[in-house]
Design a protein around this motif. Sequence first.
Motif, mmCIF file in Angstrom:
data_model
loop_
_atom_site.group_PDB
_atom_site.id
_atom_site.type_symbol
_atom_site.label_atom_id
_atom_site.label_comp_id
_atom_site.label_asym_id
_atom_site.label_seq_id
_atom_site.Cartn_x
_atom_site.Cartn_y
_atom_site.Cartn_z
ATOM 1 N N LEU A 1 -41.516 30.285 -27.385
ATOM 2 C CA LEU A 1 -42.762 31.197 -27.575
ATOM 3 C C LEU A 1 -43.672 30.151 -26.569
ATOM 4 O O LEU A 1 -44.715 31.068 -25.022
ATOM 5 N N ARG A 2 -43.618 29.027 -25.612
ATOM 6 C CA ARG A 2 -44.141 28.663 -25.094
ATOM 7 C C ARG A 2 -43.902 29.314 -23.323
ATOM 8 O O ARG A 2 -44.995 29.218 -22.689
ATOM 9 N N ALA A 3 -43.103 30.003 -23.097
ATOM 10 C CA ALA A 3 -42.462 29.827 -21.664
ATOM 11 C C ALA A 3 -43.175 31.103 -21.392
ATOM 12 O O ALA A 3 -43.286 31.584 -20.324
ATOM 13 N N GLY A 4 -43.433 31.982 -22.477
ATOM 14 C CA GLY A 4 -44.830 33.411 -21.552
ATOM 15 C C GLY A 4 -46.267 33.267 -22.070
ATOM 16 O O GLY A 4 -46.778 33.968 -22.148
ATOM 17 N N LEU A 5 -46.771 31.717 -22.595
ATOM 18 C CA LEU A 5 -47.908 31.626 -23.185
ATOM 19 C C LEU A 5 -48.544 30.699 -21.620
ATOM 20 O O LEU A 5 -47.791 30.425 -20.733
ATOM 21 N N PRO A 6 -49.916 31.425 -21.187
ATOM 22 C CA PRO A 6 -50.436 30.617 -19.909
ATOM 23 C C PRO A 6 -50.315 28.974 -20.606
ATOM 24 O O PRO A 6 -50.583 28.191 -21.182
ATOM 25 N N LYS A 7 -50.539 28.360 -19.556
ATOM 26 C CA LYS A 7 -50.787 27.286 -19.288
ATOM 27 C C LYS A 7 -50.936 26.354 -19.646
ATOM 28 O O LYS A 7 -51.176 25.085 -19.907
ATOM 29 N N GLY A 8 -52.941 26.686 -20.366
ATOM 30 C CA GLY A 8 -54.017 26.552 -21.173
ATOM 31 C C GLY A 8 -54.122 26.251 -21.982
ATOM 32 O O GLY A 8 -54.625 25.994 -22.809
ATOM 33 N N SER A 9 -52.787 26.976 -23.147
ATOM 34 C CA SER A 9 -52.901 27.117 -24.033
ATOM 35 C C SER A 9 -51.718 26.244 -24.650
ATOM 36 O O SER A 9 -50.512 25.873 -24.522
ATOM 37 N N ALA A 10 -52.283 25.110 -25.629
ATOM 38 C CA ALA A 10 -51.642 24.169 -26.013
ATOM 39 C C ALA A 10 -50.874 24.573 -27.341
ATOM 40 O O ALA A 10 -50.916 25.764 -28.186
ATOM 41 N N ILE A 11 -50.162 24.209 -27.522
ATOM 42 C CA ILE A 11 -49.235 24.473 -28.913
ATOM 43 C C ILE A 11 -49.147 23.016 -30.321
ATOM 44 O O ILE A 11 -49.016 21.706 -29.722
ATOM 45 N N ALA A 12 -49.645 23.100 -31.057
ATOM 46 C CA ALA A 12 -49.475 22.485 -32.544
ATOM 47 C C ALA A 12 -48.415 22.359 -33.410
ATOM 48 O O ALA A 12 -48.580 23.799 -34.300
ATOM 49 N N VAL A 13 -47.634 21.814 -33.358
ATOM 50 C CA VAL A 13 -46.077 22.334 -34.550
ATOM 51 C C VAL A 13 -46.994 21.335 -36.139
ATOM 52 O O VAL A 13 -46.978 19.944 -35.377
ATOM 53 N N GLN A 14 -46.510 22.197 -36.945
ATOM 54 C CA GLN A 14 -47.016 21.044 -38.539
ATOM 55 C C GLN A 14 -46.205 21.336 -39.230
ATOM 56 O O GLN A 14 -45.066 21.773 -39.405
ATOM 57 N N HIS A 15 -45.468 19.509 -39.936
ATOM 58 C CA HIS A 15 -45.097 19.566 -39.921
ATOM 59 C C HIS A 15 -44.606 20.219 -41.432
ATOM 60 O O HIS A 15 -45.916 20.058 -41.609
ATOM 61 N N HIS A 16 -43.003 20.292 -41.386
ATOM 62 C CA HIS A 16 -43.382 21.292 -43.609
ATOM 63 C C HIS A 16 -42.273 20.936 -44.483
ATOM 64 O O HIS A 16 -41.487 21.324 -44.584
ATOM 65 N N ALA A 17 -41.624 19.435 -44.327
ATOM 66 C CA ALA A 17 -41.182 18.815 -44.987
ATOM 67 C C ALA A 17 -39.496 18.300 -44.372
ATOM 68 O O ALA A 17 -38.359 18.134 -44.688
ATOM 69 N N GLU A 18 -39.454 19.076 -43.584
ATOM 70 C CA GLU A 18 -38.605 19.001 -42.438
ATOM 71 C C GLU A 18 -38.077 17.371 -42.163
ATOM 72 O O GLU A 18 -38.875 17.108 -41.510
ATOM 73 N N ARG A 19 -36.211 17.404 -41.661
ATOM 74 C CA ARG A 19 -36.439 15.952 -41.054
ATOM 75 C C ARG A 19 -34.976 16.912 -40.485
ATOM 76 O O ARG A 19 -34.652 17.857 -40.192
ATOM 77 N N PRO A 20 -35.156 15.668 -39.102
ATOM 78 C CA PRO A 20 -34.067 16.171 -38.307
ATOM 79 C C PRO A 20 -32.929 16.521 -38.496
ATOM 80 O O PRO A 20 -32.251 15.373 -38.832
#
Length: 400
Positions: free
Chosen positions: A126-145
């Motif tokens: 997704l990031r590879a094709g987004l314009p440089k000025g578009s931010a990405i906020a990732v939301q945690h949903h109980a996952e663990r590393p």
Amino acid sequence: MVPSARAEATSKLHVVYLNYWYEPEMTSLDDLLKTYVTMARWVQALRTEGAEVTVFQRFHRNATIERGGVEFVLHEDRQDPRLRKWQRPGSFHRQVQQRSAAISSQGTLAVVHFNGLHFPLQLRALRAGLPKGSAIAVQHHAERPARGLRGRLQQWGLGAADGFLFAASELASAWVVDGMIRTHQPVYQVMEGSTDFRRQDRTSARARTGIRGDPILLWVGRLIALKDPLAVLRGFEAILHQRPGARLYMVYGSEALLPEVRACIAQTRLLSGSVTLLGPRPHAELESIYNSADYFVLGSHYEGSGYALTEALACGVVPVVTDIASFRALTDGGRIGACWRPGDSAAFAAAFHRASSESHQIHAERAVKFFEEHLSFTAIARKAITAYRDLAMKRAGLTP
């Protein structure tokens, strides 16, 4: 851009909310919104608080539908409804990327809300094709590393995020220690969902539910080892020696430990006469059940947030829950009700006696006030917008 035009542009925020999963049996947007209630209320709250919102949802047909000022774009592709971790929905990503580019071209701050930390391949694609000025906020949903090769892949993928939303900032610590979240990627404490339940008259609620006790304790949660119902039952037995009129009601969906729970209750006359297994209940009934209770109890060893606890707080039920990161965040650092060490039934009994020795009315009012100010849909929408705007301005090279 002249200063006034620049200020006008940066005052506008457009959130592109991305959701990969859907249930195969869903046939319409109404089905989606009824099933994914949290998503529906989250994006509507964002819109109410002034953000423009477009939801991109993978689905089995294409459609663009507007509801309450929010645009829902349903996108059909050939991938599984429950997207697998190695599947990259190219056509879906292209549609998101194209819309993000159109938003950025208007000088509006753009941020993509990305659900979950376990989709590193999709996040990078997704990031590879987004314009440089578009931010990405990732939301945690109980996952663990993850660990090993998957961990390294996850670390690489999460490098594409501008920042993260966690229900409790403490929950991000393991991700930071493992190098999954870098120092330049901020973490924002934003609860992942809320409820429309509200406090009601106790006498009326108890008349509807038939729930009785002095006091009334309520469990709402799966009967699984992670939530440790047996520790709660053992602690409740100790409580009954000092509070023989107390009653515990248990609402649950998953029944993995139901045989053990029943056996524990049957072992003593104290528990068998004081614990009621309500079993599964329609969600619509829970508001009255919460409003029939005095104290809310859970024995969780880990939670990504705490939906049942949030519902309890909204209804003014005083929490006596485990001392874990998410519950500390939801109880104002343990200042509402009392917290106790996971797995320690004696600590549960002590925490209950500590909480019940103080004014129930004060704690109940404190619970409702904290919910309204920090955990309601309005409150979390405002927090999320602050995070989105911060990330979008940094991505655009502006000073927040």
